[in-house]
Each structure stands twice: as structure tokens, then as C-alpha cells.
Write an enzyme that holds these catalytic residues in place. Structure first.
Site, short mmCIF file in Angstrom:
data_model
loop_
_atom_site.label_atom_id
_atom_site.label_comp_id
_atom_site.label_asym_id
_atom_site.label_seq_id
_atom_site.Cartn_x
_atom_site.Cartn_y
_atom_site.Cartn_z
CB CYS A 261 -7.35 57.53 -39.75
SG CYS A 261 -7.47 59.10 -38.84
CE LYS A 321 -0.89 65.20 -38.87
NZ LYS A 321 -1.35 64.38 -39.95
C1 UGA Z 1 -4.35 59.96 -42.60
C2 UGA Z 1 -4.89 60.70 -43.68
O1 UGA Z 1 -3.80 61.43 -44.39
C3 UGA Z 1 -6.57 61.66 -43.69
O2 UGA Z 1 -6.44 61.96 -45.24
C4 UGA Z 1 -7.59 60.97 -43.65
O3 UGA Z 1 -8.70 62.39 -43.49
C5 UGA Z 1 -7.27 60.90 -42.17
O4 UGA Z 1 -5.85 60.16 -41.91
C6 UGA Z 1 -8.59 59.59 -41.75
O5 UGA Z 1 -8.64 58.67 -42.00
O6 UGA Z 1 -9.36 60.17 -40.47
P1 UGA Z 1 -3.88 61.36 -40.39
O7 UGA Z 1 -3.89 59.27 -39.65
O8 UGA Z 1 -4.44 62.06 -38.97
O9 UGA Z 1 -5.04 61.79 -41.41
O10 UGA Z 1 -2.06 61.78 -40.40
P2 UGA Z 1 -1.17 61.89 -41.53
O11 UGA Z 1 -1.29 62.66 -42.00
O12 UGA Z 1 -2.17 61.19 -43.08
O13 UGA Z 1 0.27 60.49 -41.32
C7 UGA Z 1 -0.23 59.41 -40.70
C8 UGA Z 1 1.02 58.53 -40.20
O14 UGA Z 1 2.00 57.97 -41.06
C9 UGA Z 1 2.06 59.20 -39.34
O15 UGA Z 1 2.60 58.41 -38.51
C10 UGA Z 1 3.58 59.55 -40.55
O16 UGA Z 1 4.96 59.92 -39.54
C11 UGA Z 1 3.49 59.17 -41.04
N1 UGA Z 1 3.87 59.45 -42.90
C12 UGA Z 1 3.74 59.99 -43.49
C13 UGA Z 1 5.54 58.26 -43.06
O17 UGA Z 1 5.39 58.06 -42.50
N2 UGA Z 1 5.71 58.91 -44.41
C14 UGA Z 1 5.16 60.61 -44.92
O18 UGA Z 1 4.96 59.96 -46.06
C15 UGA Z 1 3.62 60.57 -44.29
#
Ligand code: UGA
Length: 431
Positions: A261, A321
Site C-alpha cells: 500500500c 512487517k
Molecule cells: C497500510 C495502512 O496502515 C492501512 O490503514 C491501509 O488500509 C493499508 O495500508 C491499505 O492501504 O490497504 P499495511 O500496509 O498493512 O497498512 O501496513 P502498516 O502497518 O501500515 O505498515 C506499513 C509499513 O510501514 C511496514 O513496512 C512497517 O514496517 C512500516 N512502519 C510502520 C514503520 O516503518 N514505522 C512505523 O512506525 C509504522
């Protein structure tokens, strides 16, 4: 009310199952893959998602949900058709709408009653208008059809929980008719419903994802500066988080965001903006910081060693993740490529992502489902994903098992003091 859902990926399947779970008696999920449909009927989820299979089995047994490849029977008498197919990235960064258009064509050819078509997929602003025109133009039967935008905010790994307890439901409509239907569909969830026009709803999805991506990139940028000026990003994040206006979420610095995403949605909005003659500078910055961040640790490591050639290198954590088996846009991929190109013998560890990693790297690297085995005799170790078993690992083993206890941690899993006390050469992000 009959609800048909096109696409059984994270969004489509989880939405279908949760709609059945809150009591909808007639949900049917459509996919083109026969084998996938058969497996779903027997309660096997095509995706790894906590709590999903239990709900699939329960609601299938209750006869509230069905799975089919027969889109005609699914769509022809549906009251609501939700489109939840993928919108992958094109090589220029724009969103590919081919799958949405294919479903729109099937809908136009099959519906026999007034139907609300709801786009749940993340689509560029204006797509609902375009698809509505397309369906109306190609309608075979004399029925009313209207489009509504209903973007999805679930995260992988917590998809069921996020859907049953969403922060908000966004509904983009152009009529009271569409609004009433969607309010009825979502009333059992008891969540705040934000009603807007369609373009705004489409923008809410991009703006939300891009804001979160920007927040992460901002912290990564600050983390890099912390290293130079002797500050600690974790303390900085903690100090920032008490301000309600900033909040305590998505402040974790690391080796960049991945997944299906954020990378796609930042590029798509940036592309859309350029296409409309406006430069979205903040989102561009988020993309650039993220690209550079991904290879930060291997580049740092290459300065500390003569060469990667012939070295056993352990890579711990491969998925984008924790709590998912998904490797799409995972930082581990460019890192492993970098290491292979320089002749390293990579041993990759992940608790559930090995099968998907094999599809990418085949026999160019070795795989293990044991951290012990991955680090045994290794001269460098990189941590790419903060899986619980990596975070809780017995740190003394890095010292005892590795040939040289040289550890690069892209997710700040350990305390600096602990590593120092054990005599491990330890590099992390922003500290
Ligand atoms: C993301 C959004 O959080 C959702 O709200 C949205 O619905 C979704 O995309 C989508 O468009 O379908 P997702 O991709 O499943 O969800 O995962 P996240 O938990 O947001 O993490 C995304 C990335 O950011 C991961 O690689 C994670 O490691 C990274 N991340 C997250 C960080 O590096 N630091 C943080 O503090 C949080």
C-alpha cells in the site's frame, strides 16, 4: 440484502467475512481462481491473517457466505456489488485499473436489478465517476446503477480486528439512495460513518496512507540526523508522542516502509498530482527518503568490511512487517539483492515468509526456519523485520554462534546497553 464482492484478497475476503459475521445473511465472494474458491469453501484462507479462518468456517457453516467463480449468478440479483480487486502500480507509478475495468464490464453485462456498485479498492480520484459512466454505457438490462466510494483502512496482520473495530467508515456518495444503502450495510458495525462526495472519499484513502508514509519517512530522516548529532531517535519519538497533536503511532524509525500500500499509494498520488500539473513536494520527499533508507544498513556495513564476497550473511526477517507472510515491497528484497550481487552467501530466516521468499530468490540464497541456524558461523547479521522471536532472542547467541558478532538492526529490536555489555558490534537506526 444480497452483497457480492469481487476479489478475495485482503480487502475483499476480510470485508466479506466480516459482513457475514455481523449478520448479513447473503454474502458471496467472487474470484477467478477456481482452486482458491474450493479451498475457501473448505475454510482455508488464501492469505495469512489472524482469526480469519475461524470466521470463514463459522459463517460458511451458517450459510451466510459463499464463494464462487460464477460472477453472473453472483452479480445478477445483487443489491450491492463491492469491487475489491487490486490496483497495482504501473512502471510510471500510476495505478493500473485494468482489474477494476474487467469487473465493471462483467457488472454491466449481468445485473438485472437496480444495483449499488461500491469501489473498495484504492483508486485515483475520479475513478468512481469514470466507472459509473462506463457501466451505464454498457448496461445490457434497463436497470439503475450508481457508484459509491468506500475505501478500506485495514492493515495486514490485523485485518479482521481492524474491520470489526474500524476507526471510521468512509462513504463517498452522490445520492441519498446510495447513502441509505451503505448506512444500512454498515450500521451493525457501530462505527463512525463519514459521508462525503465520491472524489473526497477517494482522496481520503490516499491522503491517509500518504500521511502515514510521510510520518514514517519524517522519522527516518530525523533518525539519520540523530546519528550524526548524537541524539537517540527512540527518546526523541517518545518525547514527541505525548503531544496529542502528534500522537504515539507510526513514529518508529527503521529501514523504510514496505507492503502493498504505502509504496504504491505514495507513487500513485504523486503521479496523479503531476498529471494534473501540481507537484506534491511532501509526498515526493517521503518516497525519496524511503528509497534511500532501505539500503542504509548494507551500505553502512560495506564500509566496515573489505568485501561481502564469500561471507556468510544472515538476514533475519523477510516480510514487510511482522504477522504477515507478505513480501511485497519488503526492504529485505533490495537488501538481499545487494548482498547477492556482491557475492555474499545469504542465509535467510523468517518464521512464515520463507515460501514467498523462495518464489523471489529461488536457489540463489539459503533458507532456514531457525535463527540459530541462520547466524551459526555468520560474519554479519542484518535484521529486517521485528518478528517477536527475533526481538526475544537470546542475545548471547549472537556472540557465541557468529564468527564475527557484527549486527545491523533495521528495526531497533534491542537495547544498546545490552549489546554493548555482550561485546556485540551493533548498529541500529537513529541511535
Ligand atoms: C497500510 C495502512 O496502515 C492501512 O490503514 C491501509 O488500509 C493499508 O495500508 C491499505 O492501504 O490497504 P499495511 O500496509 O498493512 O497498512 O501496513 P502498516 O502497518 O501500515 O505498515 C506499513 C509499513 O510501514 C511496514 O513496512 C512497517 O514496517 C512500516 N512502519 C510502520 C514503520 O516503518 N514505522 C512505523 O512506525 C509504522
Amino acid at each position: 440484502m444480497k452483497i457480492a464482492i469481487a476479489g478475495t484478497g485482503y480487502v475483499g475476503l476480510v470485508t466479506g467475512v466480516c459482513l457475514a459475521e455481523v449478520g448479513n445473511p447473503n454474502v458471496v465472494c467472487v474470484d477467478i481462481d477456481e482452486r482458491k474458491i474450493e479451498r475457501m469453501k473448505s475454510g482455508i484462507s488464501p492469505i495469512y491473517e489472524d482469526g480469519l479462518e475461524e470466521l470463514m468456517i463459522k459463517n460458511y457453516e451458517l450459510d451466510r457466505i459463499d464463494y464462487t467463480t460464477d460472477y453472473k449468478s453472483a452479480y445478477k440479483d445483487a443489491d450491492v456489488i463491492m469491487i475489491a480487486v487490486g490496483t497495482p502500480e504501473r512502471s510510471d507509478g500510476s495505478a493500473n485499473l485494468d482489474y477494476i475495468k474487467a469487473v465493471a464490464k462483467q457488472v454491466a453485462q449481468t445485473i438485472t436489478k437496480d444495483t449499488l456498485v461500491v469501489i473498495k479498492s484504492t483508486v485515483p480520484i475520479g475513478t468512481n465517476d469514470e466507472i459509473e459512466k462506463y457501466i451505464r454505457k454498457n448496461l445490457v438490462n434497463d436497470v439503475k446503477v450508481e457508484l459509491a466510494s468506500n475505501p478500506e483502512f485495514l492493515s495486514q496482520g490485523t485485518a479482521v480486528k481492524d474491520t470489526l473495530h474500524a476507526s471510521r467508515i468512509v462513504v463517498g456518495v452522490e445520492s441519498e439512495w446510495a447513502k441509505d444503502i451503505l448506512e444500512k450495510v454498515y450500521s451493525p458495525f457501530n462505527q463512525p460513518i463519514v459521508v462525503t462526495n465520491r472524489n473526497s472519499a477517494e482522496m481520503i484513502k490516499y491522503a491517509s496512507n500518504d500521511f502515514l508514509a510521510l510520518k514514517i519517512s519524517f522519522m527516518n530522516d530525523i533518525a539519520n540526523l540523530c546519528e550524526i548529532v548524537g541524539a537517540n531517535i527512540e527518546d526523541v519519538a517518545k518525547g514527541m508522542s505525548y503531544d496529542d497533536r502528534i500522537g504515539d503511532k507510526f513514529l518508529k524509525a527503521g529501514i523504510g516502509y514496505g507492503g502493498s500500500c504505502f509504496p504504491k499509494d505514495t507513487k500513485a498520488l504523486h503521479w496523479l498530482s503531476n498529471y494534473n500539473g501540481y507537484e506534491l513536494k511532501t509526498v515526493k520527499a517521503a518516497i525519496e527518503v524511503n528509497e534511500a533508507q532501505k539500503l542504509k544498513l548494507v551500505r553502512q556495513a560495506s564500509k566496515l568490511i573489505d568485501s561481502f564476497n564469500g561471507l556468510k550473511v544472515a538476514v533475519l526477517g523477510l516480510t514487510f512487517k511482522p504477522e504477515t507472510d507478505d513480501l511485497r515491497e519488503a526492504p529485505s528484497i533490495p537488501n538481499i539483492k545487494y548482498l547477492i550481487e556482491r557475492g555474499a552467501n545469504v542465509v535467510a530466516y523468517d518464521p512464515i515468509g520463507i515460501e514467498n521468499t523462495k518464489k523471489i530468490f529461488k536457489d540463489t540464497i539459503s533458507y532456514t526456519e531457525s535463527i540459530d541456524e541462520a547466524i551459526e558461523g555468520a560474519e554479519i547479521c542484518f535484521i529486517m523485520t521485528e518478528w517477536k522471536d527475533i526481538v526475544n532472542y537470546d542475545l548471547s547467541k549472537y556472540k557465541n554462534k557468529m564468527k564475527r558478532a557484527l549486527l545491523f538492526d533495521g528495526r531497533n529490536c534491542y537495547r544498546l546497553d545490552d549489546m554493548k555489555n555482550l561485546g556485540i558490534e551493533y548498529y541500529s537506526i537513529g541511535r
